[in-house]
Design a protein around this motif. Sequence first.
Motif: not given
Length: 332
Positions: A281, A308-309, A311-314, A316-318, A324, A332
């Motif tokens: 990040e 963002r996508d 991070l969530w795919e790999e 499951q974080l935001r 943001q 965001s």
Amino acid sequence: MSPRPRPACRVSCSPCPSVLPPGCDVAPIPPSAASLHRLSYTPSPARRRACQDALRKIVKCLSAPVVARAPVLVTPRGRVPGARRLAATLAGGPVGGTSTTQARHVRVEVLHRFRVLVDGRFIALSEGSQRLIGCLAVADQPRPRTTLAGTLWPERSERDAHASLRQALWRLNRHVSGLLEQENQHIGLARGTEVDLHEIYRLSDAVSESEPRVNRQAVRLLEGDLLPEWSYDWLDGHRESLRQVRLHTLEALARNDLNAGRTATALVAALAAVGLDQLRESAQRIVIAAHLAEGNTAEAVRQYVRFRDLLWEELQLRPSRQLQEMLPEGAS
């Protein structure tokens, strides 16, 4: 009337005695002629050529340029006693001094790929010699022979590992002498050998002490993985340590240029850091900040959405609240 031909002798007598031994049917040579019989040997053409070749090799070795320092004196079994004095004598200089021959520029590259360059010319080495040079370049200090043998050939017995090390040393000395030096059973790269890996650490120190600008050569250097084609266990720790140094150095370079208003070069360094680790990040924040500084809000939003996508795919974080809040409200 011609003399009767002398029959072949079946007994090996040197010189031919004046008294016949048992089984000899050849007339003996008088004692006065025994010395002439002993000196009448003529070597065969093949033997003569072999002797001439041996003499030519000796002359070539004695006339070849010799560096009067210890690096050329590493042999598969260690240093040769008194070899420094012999090398200095042949080179025409003092013991431990500088040779009259021109110094070579030797460079070892372990980033992007493995290469050894002597005066800009690529030198092909055996696999064992490559392992040895790569290990010493990464370690950046002399290593004991026992440690090198066990690290480079862990699947072999201690005796076979030491034999492999001796073979690697012998082959390396044959292809490019003077690349290694040895002292007290420790082997290391010769002084003055240039290693691209060390340039990264020097650049990292410079970034922490001052604010150097981003340049293409520095980014290219920091993008290089450590021996990516090798898969040895001893490299894992070095790779992770180097990866962190590369990331922090790229981010520091990008941040310095961004603060100085050089957004284009800041983007180059920040995107290189993102290329090393897309889930980092801190690097993503610099990229988004550079886009916003240039007024490219759409570019900043697209970069944020991709991160963002992913991070969530790999994981499951935001993204963090700090990231943001960098974007316009609702983006965001």
